[in-house]
Every structure is written in structure tokens, then in C-alpha cells.
Design an enzyme around this catalytic site. Structure first.
Site, PDB file in Angstrom:
ATOM      1  CG  ASP A 170       3.124  -7.597   4.038  1.00  0.00           C
ATOM      2  OD1 ASP A 170       3.600  -6.488   4.315  1.00  0.00           O
ATOM      3  OD2 ASP A 170       2.700  -7.896   2.909  1.00  0.00           O
ATOM      4  CD  GLN A 201       8.641  -0.538   4.048  1.00  0.00           C
ATOM      5  OE1 GLN A 201       8.056  -0.726   5.109  1.00  0.00           O
ATOM      6  NE2 GLN A 201       8.321   0.442   3.225  1.00  0.00           N
TER       7      GLN A 201
END
Lengths: 414, 414
Positions: B145, B300
Site C-alpha cells: 500500500d 498484485q
């Protein structure tokens, strides 16, 4: 052989990671023979580009960019889902093809696609013959589905299989990382043949394969499926399932049809997807746990970065061989692969009459699927493992793939 | 420094492609100093492994396998989503940690995770101090993130960004191949920060970027979104949209909340996903065309085969630096990255007090997002492009990744 005029090449059907590698083979070989081919054309959007006189002069492209086609996924010339009418009902398109071929002195037509495209090739070839128009028509196979008849395997399959096996390994590592039970359902393409889903089992050779897998070749029994998942769940608490989008229940229903409508495409094929989601929802009714549904979606057919080098080179060779075959004056054949021996692997180009591959489908042999229908047998590993071998040396820029950039010099609509 | 006893390392939070590269750095450095560390332990399932005395003796592992951690995705030791109680409400877990550390003579605790984990680190460190138990507590950052405060970037981001940029390029080629209009909506992870979705714009540098992208930093206006899509659709007939799972409307709603309930995890975070599907359905109400929704899902965050070499090496260095920092007698810091200069790129390890990163979130600067909120500015490219550089030289078997196989010799529960 006398001057065969100009050559046109077109790409059709769903993209693969290596369809452009065949294009590179065709272009390289054809452009190397200016004494034979006057012009080398690339049709825009498959057969539609021929019907609309929309095609490019490939001879004007930079040869270095044509080499980059070998690492450029999808169809560089564009594809189509256009279906030629049944000639008995409407021969307009066929006459238009003849008109265009005459107008542009095209006597060699190479069409790259799956079984629908081989059917198109076959119909056009028959029509041109009936009109006494000399044209060599050669099919170049392409399909991640690996479902073309007679050929040992299809260009595109090895790369998709390598992507699927690698990705299932990675997902397995991710999906089993927590101290929390989880069921992960991975949906893989394949309308009627389970070749792609079978490829997930190659991950098991490395120790990270699916616990269960389901192919369309086997009737999908929902109760058995729930029992299978429950059994593995009780034992391991973490379950990885791979399922083909094309599995059908004994009454012939696709999984998404159990919960709503399914659309159809121009060929009348059902548009699939949503299988993992529906199955996940059903499993959730039986087992109260974390459930994750994953679709490998378009990624499985366009992941050129994870192509099989063998697939890239065989696809390239198929393109070259198609041109050479036309130069020999042959026609009405698709270039296929034979495997004289498996260990060590050998591959030979063969020529298969178009009529034998048009509209047929080769499924995974029943004997290669385990008796309970949820795993693969050694025969499959022996067949598939050679097809995923090798990593192409990719040319990168900014550590990202460098796709071929063509000029697309318009040569039609003169 | 006096003998600091044994060392324990644990991994927490969501997997990344390079979290094990940091583990490799920690293990390699710690095992190279037997004069300093008696034993090097790896906790099973993060903090839970410590609480349950479930950890492994890393000194018994084959060093060659520890090197393979650099190409093994997810968390080799297992992860957890366990949240320590607020110490004022329940200090049971804290006393258990102290008891285990005393029992196993552990005076160095390295915790690899995101902001939740840095909070856990910080709380444990404070508690141990309050009990006069000497222990060096060092955080090793990890999160795709990229939302940890102060550090220039986070281990895991570069690899996820490289996967996203490459995959969006490939999907773009596939999604625009037909002579049929199509809208493709790609959903990318990111609860509150849009770093991952921003990475899709790196594909644009190569010419195959999304037409539109939407980050959680910008209020998601559904009408504006429909207008954006309509505008591009009218112009190009083929639209590729990247959207963060975390975008919220002006009333704070996530997209899936517009069509049903959303679950929450152990940290009280909403479990996302389904954003592309819901948006696709909404777009379909306004534009009658083919719409495809794609979730990059777990792929991902675990695509080690497409890791950024720079990310792998920086993550490895962060692990080594954490050990060295503990050896210097320092504590209560997270290893972070500083970038003294961008061109050419330089990265330095820095130490950031845990209290400054615990439970904070670094978002994409508003100035890096285009004014209309659907594209990225040059500042973002300058920031992110250096982070995705390099392809690790992977060790393969059967042309598939060879993941580290550890013996996991149990050293707890004695």
C-alpha cells in the site's frame, strides 16, 4: 513457382501472448522473398479488414519493430469476432473477398486463429476455387484453449499454461499464509476444453498446486464438489480450487446459469465468467469460512512477460512455415505441430487439411483426468511440462515491456 | 554491547512479493553474528506464534534455501490478522509476550509489517520497558500500500507497482484489440491510499496506460465518473479505467456499499472488492456496450516473478539494517528509506521512531493527482519510476519459480 502476387495476413479470435510471434514469422519470411511476394499486407481486424479494404503495407515497417512483435501480446493488427454468413444463405462477403483479392492482386492468404477462423479459411478457399481464382490459403493456428484437432498442441497454450501455473503457485502462497481458514476459488478460461485449468496442476509439481480442479470434460456434480471441498477443508483448513469457466452440471447448465442469465457472442458462444463467484457463494452456504474468488480473466491470455520461450519460438516457426508452404504452392492446410518424441521433447511442423480442423474441438483425454475428476494424471504432466519451458529474453524500457510500435501505413481503400 | 540473547523475527499483515526478502536480510545478518545472537527464531503466524510459543530455529535451515527467500512471495513464516487488545483493557497478551521472551531469553524482537504491526511493536516495546525487561524492538516495514509515514516508500510497493504497470499494459493491448467498443474496468487494491492505482499510470509512459484512473484521495463523484467514461468512449470507443477499491463517494460510501453489505476484518477494516463489478454495472445502465470488470486481486501482491529488483534488494537491506540497528543497542524504531536525490536515484536507510509510524497513513499528495482527479502528474512518475526498476535473476525449475523450502524446526513449546 510463378509469381504468386501479393500476400495478406490477418489475425482473428481472442488474443494470446504469442499470436504476434506468428505474425513476426510470417512477415520476416515473406519480406525475405521480394522475388516471390510483391507486397506483404496485414489486414486490420481480421477478415473485416479484407472486406473493408483496410490493410497495411508491412514492407514499410521498421524490421526491428517487427522483431519486437515476438514479445508483444494480443493481436497487433487487431482482431474481430465477425462470422461469415453461410454461403448458401448469403454469398456477399465471399464475392467481396474475391473482388478485393483481384483488385490487390492477392494470391496468398494466411489466416491466424482458432477453429472458427480455420472454418472461415476453409469456406473462403472453397469459394475462391469455385470461382477459379488461384489463391493459396494457409491457416496459422492460435488459441490458448489448445483445442484444435490433430495438432499436438496450439501456439498460445504453452504461454498461458506457464502464466497459470506460476500464478497459481503465487496465489497458493498468498492464500494459505494466515492462521485463518480460507477457501480460494480460482476461475480459469476454457469454454469446452479444460486444457487451461489442467495447467494449474503444473504448480503441484513444484509443491503449490490446487487441492482440487474441475474441467469441463467431467460433468460437474455440485454435491460432489461440496463434499470434495469439505473433505479438504476439514483436513487442511485452507483449500485452493481451480475451476474452468466451462464446467457444466449433468443437465448441461453452466455455473453462472444457476444464478441468472448468460450472454452470447457473435458466434453464438456463451459469454462466461462469474463461475468462481457463484461457486464461492454456494460453498459459503455450506461452510462458514473466509472465501475468496479470483478470476484470471484477460491476464491469462495476454501475459507476454511470462510467455514460454518454446511457445514463442514455435509460434514464430509456424508463421514462417506457413509462408514457405504457400511458396511451395500448397493450400487449404493449417500448420500444425507433431511431437515425434516427448523425452527429450521434439516438435515438427506438419500440414493438416483445413477441413479436418475447422469447427472441431480437441478435449483433454479422459484418461489424463483422475478417476474422481478433480486432479490430473502423470500423462498430462508429461504432455504439458515441455510446452511451458524457457523464459524469453525480453527487451525492456523502464523495466517495463517494450511492445512493437508499427507505422500502420494504409495500403487499402486506394 | 553485552550478549543480547536470542532474536525473534515475525511477519505480519498482508503478503507482498518481497516480505521474505526482508526475512532473508534479517536471517542472513543475524546468523552471521553467532557471537551476538544465541538463537535466531522465526515466529509462526506473526505475533500469534510468540503468544503460542510456536516458532522455528532458523539456524537449522539450509543457507541456500534462505537465499531463495528473496524470490519467494507471501510470508514464509505465515502471517496473522491478530490484534493485540488495548493494554488498559486487557494486558494478558503483553504479559504472555514478556513470559515467552524471558523463557526463551529473547532480547531482540524484529517485526515485519505495516502500520498496524508498527503499532503492535510500539505497544509491546512500551510494555516491556514498563516491566524493566531489556529488549530491542525494531520494525521492518512492509506494505504494497506504500502508506507508511515518513519513509520515502515501503518495501513491497515497487514490486506491486511493476506488476500493476506491466499487467495494465498487457490488458490494454487485449482490451482494445477488437473492432467492437468495450469498456474495461480494472480494480486495484488500496483501502485509503491510492499508491497502487497510481502505479497503473506508469503504463502510460510506455503508451498503454489507463484512460482514466480514480484514487481514494479524491472524492468519487459518480456523475463525473459517468461523464468521464462517456467522453472517452465517444472519442475512442474503447476505454480502460483503473479504480482503487477504496474510492468513496462524498457521503463516505465505498462503491460496493452502494449495492449491498460489506464485511469487516479483525482490525475493523472493511473487506473490499467488487468495486469494478458494481461500477461496471452502473456504467452499463448509461452506455450500452461490452463491459469487462477485472480485479487484480491477490496477484498484485504476490507476483514475485515480476518483482522490482530494486525493491527486492532494498527490502533485503532493510532486514539486514534492522539487525545491525539492534546490535547497536537501538530500539523503538522502524527502518525506513530516505531518497537524498531522485536522478540518479539514491536510497538510504533511516531510523524512524515507531510512535511516528504506528497507525498513521501516508496518502498520495494532492498535487500529484491531476486537477480533475482522473490522472497522475509528472511528479508521481518521477517518484515511482525509480522504484520499479530491475528484473531479479530468478532461479527456476521446470521454468517455474523455485520457492524456498524450509525445514521449520520447531524451537518453541519445549
Amino acid at each position: 513457382m510463378s509469381h504468386p502476387g501479393n500476400l495478406i495476413f490477418a489475425q482473428s479470435g481472442g488474443p494470446t501472448a504469442v499470436i504476434n510471434s506468428s505474425a513476426a514469422g510470417v512477415f520476416t519470411e515473406a519480406l525475405a522473398h521480394p522475388e516471390t511476394f510483391g507486397k506483404v499486407y496485414g489486414a486490420h481486424h481480421g477478415i473485416v479488414g479484407i472486406l473493408e479494404e483496410d490493410f497495411f503495407d508491412i514492407g514499410q515497417e521498421d524490421p526491428a519493430e517487427l522483431v519486437l512483435l515476438k514479445q508483444t501480446p494480443s493481436s497487433i493488427l487487431g482482431s474481430c469476432r465477425y462470422k461469415l454468413a453461410n454461403i448458401e444463405e448469403d454469398d456477399t462477403d465471399y464475392h467481396k473477398v474475391l473482388e478485393v483479392f483481384k483488385k490487390y492482386d492477392i494470391h496468398t492468404f494466411l489466416y491466424n486463429g482458432g477453429n472458427d477462423s480455420m472454418d472461415t479459411c476453409n469456406k473462403i478457399s472453397k469459394f475462391l476455387k469455385s470461382q477459379n481464382f488461384e489463391c493459396r490459403v494457409i491457416g496459422v493456428p492460435k488459441t490458448i484453449d489448445n483445442d484444435l484437432a490433430i495438432t499436438d498442441h496450439c501456439p498460445g497454450y504453452g504461454s498461458a499454461a506457464r502464466y497459470i501455473a506460476t500464478t497459481v503457485m503465487e496465489i497458493y502462497k498468498d492464500a494459505t499464509v494466515y492462521n485463518i481458514p480460507q477457501i480460494t476459488i480460482i476461475e480459469i478460461m476454457g469454454r469446452n476444453a479444460g486444457w487451461l485449468t489442467a495447467a494449474s496442476s503444473l504448480a503441484a509439481v513444484m509443491g503449490y498446486g490446487p487441492d482440487l480442479l474441475y474441467l469441463p470434460e467431467h460433468v460437474f456434480d455440485l454435491d460432489e464438489f461440496i463434499d470434495d471441498v469439505k473433505r479438504v477443508y476439514e483436513k487442511k483448513k485452507q483449500v485452493v480450487v481451480c475451476v474452468s469457466e466451462g464446467v457444466r452440471t449433468s443437465d448441461g447448465k453452466l455455473i453462472p446459469e444457476m444464478r441468472g442469465a448468460v450472454r452470447t457472442d457473435a458466434f453464438g458462444h456463451k459469454q462466461l465468467g462469474g463461475t468462481a463467484e457463484v461457486l464461492g457463494s454456494i460453498v459459503g452456504d455450506h461452510i462458514s469460512t473466509k472465501i475468496r474468488n479470483i478470476e484470471l480473466s484477460l491476464m491469462q491470455r495476454c501475459a507476454a512477460h511470462l510467455a514460454s520461450e518454446r511457445d514463442v519460438e514455435e509460434s514464430f516457426a509456424a508463421g514462417k512455415t506457413a509462408v514457405k508452404t504457400a511458396m511451395n504452392g500448397e493450400s487449404d492446410v493449417m500448420i500444425g505441430f507433431a511431437r515425434p518424441q516427448s523425452d527429450p521433447y521434439q516438435c515438427e511442423m506438419v500440414k493438416i487439411p483445413l477441413c479436418e480442423v475447422a469447427n472441431t474441438e480437441k478435449k483433454v483425454p479422459e484418461a489424463w483426468i483422475s478417476h474422481d475428476g478433480n486432479n490430473m494424471e502423470q500423462d498430462y504432466f508429461d504432455y504439458a511440462m515441455p510446452l511451458i519451458q524457457g523464459s524469453p529474453k525480453l527487451i525492456l524500457e523502464n523495466s517495463l515491456p517494450r511492445f512493437a510500435q508499427l507505422k500502420f501505413v494504409q495500403a487499402g481503400r486506394a
